[in-house]
Design a protein around this motif. Structure first.
Motif, PDB file in Angstrom:
ATOM      1  N   TYR A  58      49.497 -26.731 -18.308  1.00 40.84           N
ATOM      2  CA  TYR A  58      50.159 -25.644 -19.795  1.00 40.84           C
ATOM      3  C   TYR A  58      51.588 -25.795 -19.071  1.00 40.84           C
ATOM      4  N   ASP A  59      53.043 -25.734 -20.484  1.00 40.61           N
ATOM      5  CA  ASP A  59      53.851 -26.422 -19.956  1.00 40.61           C
ATOM      6  C   ASP A  59      54.403 -24.502 -20.364  1.00 40.61           C
ATOM      7  N   PHE A  60      55.163 -24.319 -19.863  1.00 43.06           N
ATOM      8  CA  PHE A  60      56.289 -23.572 -19.369  1.00 43.06           C
ATOM      9  C   PHE A  60      58.018 -23.127 -19.528  1.00 43.06           C
ATOM     10  N   THR A  61      58.015 -22.030 -19.794  1.00 43.96           N
ATOM     11  CA  THR A  61      59.810 -22.206 -19.507  1.00 43.96           C
ATOM     12  C   THR A  61      59.801 -20.551 -19.793  1.00 43.96           C
ATOM     13  N   LEU A  62      60.565 -19.939 -18.313  1.00 38.70           N
ATOM     14  CA  LEU A  62      60.622 -18.760 -18.011  1.00 38.70           C
ATOM     15  C   LEU A  62      62.515 -18.333 -16.983  1.00 38.70           C
ATOM     16  N   LEU A  63      62.721 -16.932 -16.818  1.00 41.31           N
ATOM     17  CA  LEU A  63      63.592 -17.242 -16.149  1.00 41.31           C
ATOM     18  C   LEU A  63      63.429 -16.881 -15.415  1.00 41.31           C
ATOM     19  N   ASP A  64      64.492 -17.725 -13.943  1.00 46.79           N
ATOM     20  CA  ASP A  64      64.275 -17.207 -12.322  1.00 46.79           C
ATOM     21  C   ASP A  64      65.239 -16.313 -11.823  1.00 46.79           C
ATOM     22  N   LYS A  65      65.409 -15.619 -10.806  1.00 45.74           N
ATOM     23  CA  LYS A  65      66.488 -14.680 -10.369  1.00 45.74           C
ATOM     24  C   LYS A  65      67.987 -14.852 -10.941  1.00 45.74           C
ATOM     25  N   GLU A  66      68.449 -15.691 -10.617  1.00 42.42           N
ATOM     26  CA  GLU A  66      69.576 -15.767 -11.148  1.00 42.42           C
ATOM     27  C   GLU A  66      70.421 -16.364 -12.939  1.00 42.42           C
ATOM     28  N   GLY A  67      68.685 -16.056 -13.351  1.00 39.41           N
ATOM     29  CA  GLY A  67      68.880 -15.640 -15.102  1.00 39.41           C
ATOM     30  C   GLY A  67      68.758 -17.717 -15.963  1.00 39.41           C
ATOM     31  N   ASP A 125      61.012  -2.600 -11.562  1.00 33.73           N
ATOM     32  CA  ASP A 125      61.325  -3.556 -12.831  1.00 33.73           C
ATOM     33  C   ASP A 125      61.679  -4.918 -11.948  1.00 33.73           C
ATOM     34  N   ALA A 126      62.168  -5.569 -12.677  1.00 36.35           N
ATOM     35  CA  ALA A 126      62.647  -6.951 -11.594  1.00 36.35           C
ATOM     36  C   ALA A 126      64.186  -6.755 -10.994  1.00 36.35           C
ATOM     37  N   LYS A 127      64.994  -5.417 -10.733  1.00 34.46           N
ATOM     38  CA  LYS A 127      65.735  -5.355  -9.839  1.00 34.46           C
ATOM     39  C   LYS A 127      64.692  -4.661  -8.485  1.00 34.46           C
ATOM     40  N   GLY A 128      63.574  -3.568  -8.862  1.00 32.60           N
ATOM     41  CA  GLY A 128      63.060  -3.309  -8.007  1.00 32.60           C
ATOM     42  C   GLY A 128      61.971  -4.650  -6.837  1.00 32.60           C
ATOM     43  N   VAL A 129      61.926  -5.705  -8.259  1.00 29.89           N
ATOM     44  CA  VAL A 129      61.121  -6.828  -6.773  1.00 29.89           C
ATOM     45  C   VAL A 129      62.429  -7.792  -6.432  1.00 29.89           C
ATOM     46  N   ASN A 130      63.560  -7.519  -6.799  1.00 29.56           N
ATOM     47  CA  ASN A 130      64.444  -8.552  -6.799  1.00 29.56           C
ATOM     48  C   ASN A 130      64.890  -7.299  -4.811  1.00 29.56           C
ATOM     49  N   ASP A 131      64.763  -6.571  -5.027  1.00 27.29           N
ATOM     50  CA  ASP A 131      64.977  -5.917  -3.494  1.00 27.29           C
ATOM     51  C   ASP A 131      64.923  -6.029  -2.607  1.00 27.29           C
ATOM     52  N   PHE A 132      63.084  -6.142  -3.695  1.00 25.43           N
ATOM     53  CA  PHE A 132      62.215  -6.283  -2.276  1.00 25.43           C
ATOM     54  C   PHE A 132      61.854  -8.022  -1.749  1.00 25.43           C
ATOM     55  N   LEU A 133      62.451  -8.394  -2.442  1.00 28.53           N
ATOM     56  CA  LEU A 133      62.037 -10.153  -1.770  1.00 28.53           C
ATOM     57  C   LEU A 133      63.684 -10.368  -0.923  1.00 28.53           C
ATOM     58  N   ASP A 134      64.654  -9.413  -1.623  1.00 32.97           N
ATOM     59  CA  ASP A 134      66.429  -9.883  -0.451  1.00 32.97           C
ATOM     60  C   ASP A 134      65.726  -8.945   0.922  1.00 32.97           C
ATOM     61  N   GLU A 135      65.187  -7.273   1.143  1.00 38.72           N
ATOM     62  CA  GLU A 135      64.772  -7.069   2.269  1.00 38.72           C
ATOM     63  C   GLU A 135      63.676  -7.866   2.591  1.00 38.72           C
ATOM     64  N   LYS A 136      62.622  -8.620   2.580  1.00 41.64           N
ATOM     65  CA  LYS A 136      62.388  -9.647   3.020  1.00 41.64           C
ATOM     66  C   LYS A 136      62.814 -10.296   3.406  1.00 41.64           C
ATOM     67  N   GLY A 137      63.773 -11.325   2.807  1.00 41.53           N
ATOM     68  CA  GLY A 137      64.740 -12.275   3.220  1.00 41.53           C
ATOM     69  C   GLY A 137      63.697 -14.032   2.697  1.00 41.53           C
ATOM     70  N   TYR A 138      63.046 -13.598   1.626  1.00 40.08           N
ATOM     71  CA  TYR A 138      62.462 -14.394   1.276  1.00 40.08           C
ATOM     72  C   TYR A 138      63.612 -15.310   0.256  1.00 40.08           C
ATOM     73  N   THR A 139      63.408 -16.280   0.200  1.00 38.52           N
ATOM     74  CA  THR A 139      64.331 -18.125  -0.466  1.00 38.52           C
ATOM     75  C   THR A 139      64.172 -17.921  -1.777  1.00 38.52           C
ATOM     76  N   PHE A 140      62.967 -18.154  -1.602  1.00 41.77           N
ATOM     77  CA  PHE A 140      62.102 -19.510  -2.389  1.00 41.77           C
ATOM     78  C   PHE A 140      62.360 -18.706  -4.375  1.00 41.77           C
ATOM     79  N   PRO A 141      62.506 -20.112  -4.849  1.00 42.02           N
ATOM     80  CA  PRO A 141      62.574 -19.756  -6.223  1.00 42.02           C
ATOM     81  C   PRO A 141      61.751 -18.986  -6.788  1.00 42.02           C
ATOM     82  N   ILE A 142      62.236 -17.266  -7.250  1.00 42.23           N
ATOM     83  CA  ILE A 142      61.427 -16.980  -7.854  1.00 42.23           C
ATOM     84  C   ILE A 142      61.655 -16.607  -9.143  1.00 42.23           C
ATOM     85  N   LEU A 143      60.293 -16.714 -10.077  1.00 46.81           N
ATOM     86  CA  LEU A 143      60.267 -17.229 -12.109  1.00 46.81           C
ATOM     87  C   LEU A 143      60.026 -15.391 -11.937  1.00 46.81           C
TER      88      LEU A 143
END
Length: 194
Positions: A58-67, A125-143
């Motif tokens: 199924y095709d989709f369009t989503l925003l990544d962390k950077e918008g 929220d998205a900021k909380g998720v971003n903070d979690f990912l940054d804290e863990k050091g994950y750099t893979f693309p997030i949508l």
């Protein structure tokens, strides 16, 4: 005497119901989640409209962390490791370090790792998720699947759920549990070598 009649009546009712069920004998409904052919891995293959292994994804369009907008069909010609997750899921947290390793291993190759956070199911929220990912050091693309629409289209019932999609946009693997690095590598290599 009255108790005996009640007992007899209950036995007749139960017997009739059992006999009726036996005579009717409907075909059991097929559970949409069935075990994979590979019993050792205990993976599950999701088999519903739009998400059968062998179906076009199924095709989709989503925003990544950077918008930035990311459209799945724009990735045709590449293998896509598509993982649906939440930060509160213990199983997701268990496999995320492996996803990071997979991302680093295949970053320069023809494989795209996309982790889709289902914000509609999140406790942050998205900021909380971003903070979690940054804290863990994950750099893979997030949508971000803000309203959960894409996870519904992909029949996501448990977190994590992962699809591996081939260069033509066909779903080749579907896994509804966490994977270790070895399993991820095997599944990606299976898709690459088909």
């Amino acid at each position: 005497m009255y108790k005996k009649w009640i007992i007899v009546l209950v036995i007749i009712v139960l017997g009739t119901a059992a006999l009726g069920g036996y005579l009717k004998k409907e075909e059991p409904k097929k559970d949409p989640v069935v075990e994979s052919e590979n019993d050792d891995e205990k993976d599950q293959v999701i088999e519903e409209n739009g998400v059968f292994v062998g179906d076009k994804a199924y095709d989709f369009t989503l925003l990544d962390k950077e918008g930035n907008e990311i459209k799945l069909s724009d990735l045709k010609g590449k293998v896509v490791f598509l993982n649906f997750f939440t930060t509160w899921s213990g199983a997701c947290n268990q496999e995320m370090p492996h996803i990071q390793e997979i991302y680093e291993k295949y970053q320069e190759k023809n494989i795209v790792v996309l982790a889709v956070n289902v914000l509609a199911a999140e406790k942050k929220d998205a900021k909380g998720v971003n903070d979690f990912l940054d804290e863990k050091g994950y750099t893979f693309p997030i949508l971000y699947d803000v309203d959960g629409e894409i996870s519904v289209k992909y029949k996501v019932r448990t977190y994590p759920t992962t699809y591996i999609i081939d260069e033509e946009g066909i779903i080749k693997e579907a896994v509804t549990q966490s994977m270790d690095k070895k399993t991820m590598l095997e599944k990606i290599e299976n898709v690459l070598n088909k």
